[in-house]
Design an enzyme around this catalytic site. Structure first.
Site, short mmCIF file in Angstrom:
data_model
loop_
_atom_site.label_atom_id
_atom_site.label_comp_id
_atom_site.label_asym_id
_atom_site.label_seq_id
_atom_site.Cartn_x
_atom_site.Cartn_y
_atom_site.Cartn_z
N SER A 67 0.85 -1.19 0.00
CA SER A 67 0.00 0.00 0.00
C SER A 67 0.88 1.25 0.00
O SER A 67 1.77 1.36 -0.85
CB SER A 67 -0.97 -0.04 1.20
OG SER A 67 -1.98 0.93 1.06
N GLU A 87 -0.95 -3.34 -8.33
CA GLU A 87 -2.18 -3.62 -7.58
C GLU A 87 -2.80 -2.29 -7.16
O GLU A 87 -2.13 -1.26 -7.09
CB GLU A 87 -1.89 -4.53 -6.38
CG GLU A 87 -1.10 -3.89 -5.25
CD GLU A 87 -1.96 -3.19 -4.20
OE1 GLU A 87 -3.10 -3.61 -3.98
OE2 GLU A 87 -1.48 -2.21 -3.61
N HIS A 138 -4.19 -5.38 -1.62
CA HIS A 138 -5.42 -5.13 -0.88
C HIS A 138 -6.47 -6.21 -1.12
O HIS A 138 -7.49 -5.97 -1.76
CB HIS A 138 -5.99 -3.76 -1.25
CG HIS A 138 -5.12 -2.62 -0.86
ND1 HIS A 138 -4.04 -2.19 -1.62
CD2 HIS A 138 -5.15 -1.80 0.22
CE1 HIS A 138 -3.48 -1.16 -1.03
NE2 HIS A 138 -4.12 -0.89 0.09
#
Length: 302
Positions: free
Chosen positions: A109, A207, A273
């Site tokens: 992230s 991602e 995620h």
């Protein structure tokens, strides 16, 4: 690339929060998972800090990171959760100390920015993987997510095929190169900085989470115009965590964007995620094939 030493039972690992304070309950639940692996967990002194002036909190987060890297008794650093702001401390990290004290650095992230910064500035293999509070808490964690820490102990290579998740090929081919990448927003934010992802001759992991299709299209276009896809050897796409009509739009965006790619593109890897969330080393050699879809990744530890 410099590979950190593999973990063994009894090793000390530090949990830090360079992107924001975690939920205390979830952090404690995740720490117990690490302890069940045989690890001794040390919590950074500023993990729960977050109310100070921004400059002050940046310095505290930097302190936790630097102290963890410089402590010879710490063998790995696992981030608590994502959030915001790791880009602001990237310029302040002592990368020579990181290079001279190689150890596992693990997260995803917003941590993507640090994964790439550390890898580019110290030549250290970093790890894109599930985090302590956000992924190892009792509400979300899966046995597959927990098991993805295993290669840190065993040094085994990682084989990712359709037994782990249903993989879909967007563009056929074969590619081989070092694995790089992470969260799409952070990869885009890094463009034009010293920490821009180096995808030349690489397999690029991308991602994202709950971004509308038009935003994904804009960010991919930004990467393309910055030359990121010019010499890439393959692209692996994670689960983008969108549903319903937005999922249909996103599928069209991805299909159209990669329709004429000269490299293999495979989607629906469970990186980032999602649950399960499989951890993978960045900076090591990887091979991507499409008949059948398969990603082979070298060990990230020695």
């Amino acid at each position: 690339m410099i590979k950190p030493r593999a973990l063994k039972e009894g090793d000390r690992v530090a949990v830090i929060a360079p992107a924001g304070p975690p939920d205390r309950k979830h952090l404690n639940q995740g720490i117990r998972v690490l302890e069940d692996m045989g690890l001794n967990v040390v919590i950074g002194q500023h993990v729960f800090d977050g109310e100070e002036e921004l400059a002050a909190i940046d310095q505290k987060r930097l302190t936790d990171l630097n102290e963890a890297f410089c402590d010879p008794d710490i063998r790995g650093i696992v981030c608590a959760n994502g959030g915001y702001g790791t880009a602001k401390i990237a310029d302040m990290i002592d990368y020579e100390k990181v290079k001279s004290n190689p150890k596992i650095f693990w997260g995803y992230s917003d941590i993507t920015y640090l994964l790439n910064a550390i890898q580019k500035s110290s030549n250290l293999v970093t790890f894109h993987g599930p985090m302590v509070a956000s992924d190892l808490n009792e509400e979300l964690r899966t046995k597959e997510t927990v098991s993805s820490f295993s290669p840190l102990f065993t040094g085994e290579t990682i084989t990712y095929d359709s037994h782990r998740s249903p993989l879909n090929t967007l563009t056929h081919g074969k590619g081989e190169g070092h694995l790089v990448g992470g969260n799409l927003t952070l990869l885009t934010n890094g463009l034009g900085t010293p920490y821009q992802v180096d995808a030349k001759g690489a397999i690029l992991l991308i991602e994202e989470v709950a971004e509308p299709a038009f935003r994904v299209d804009l960010m991919l276009t930004h990467l393309k115009q910055a030359g990121v896809f010019n010499e890439v050897q393959g692209v692996v796409l994670g689960n983008f965590q969108v549903e319903g009509e937005e999922y249909v739009k996103l599928r069209k965006v991805l299909q159209n964007f990669f329709a004429n790619a000269s490299f293999p593109v495979v989607e629906n890897f469970h990186f980032g995620h999602c649950q399960p969330n499989y951890g993978v080393p960045l900076g090591v050699k990887a091979k991507l094939t499409t008949s059948p879809p398969l990603l082979l990744i070298d060990s990230g530890v020695m």
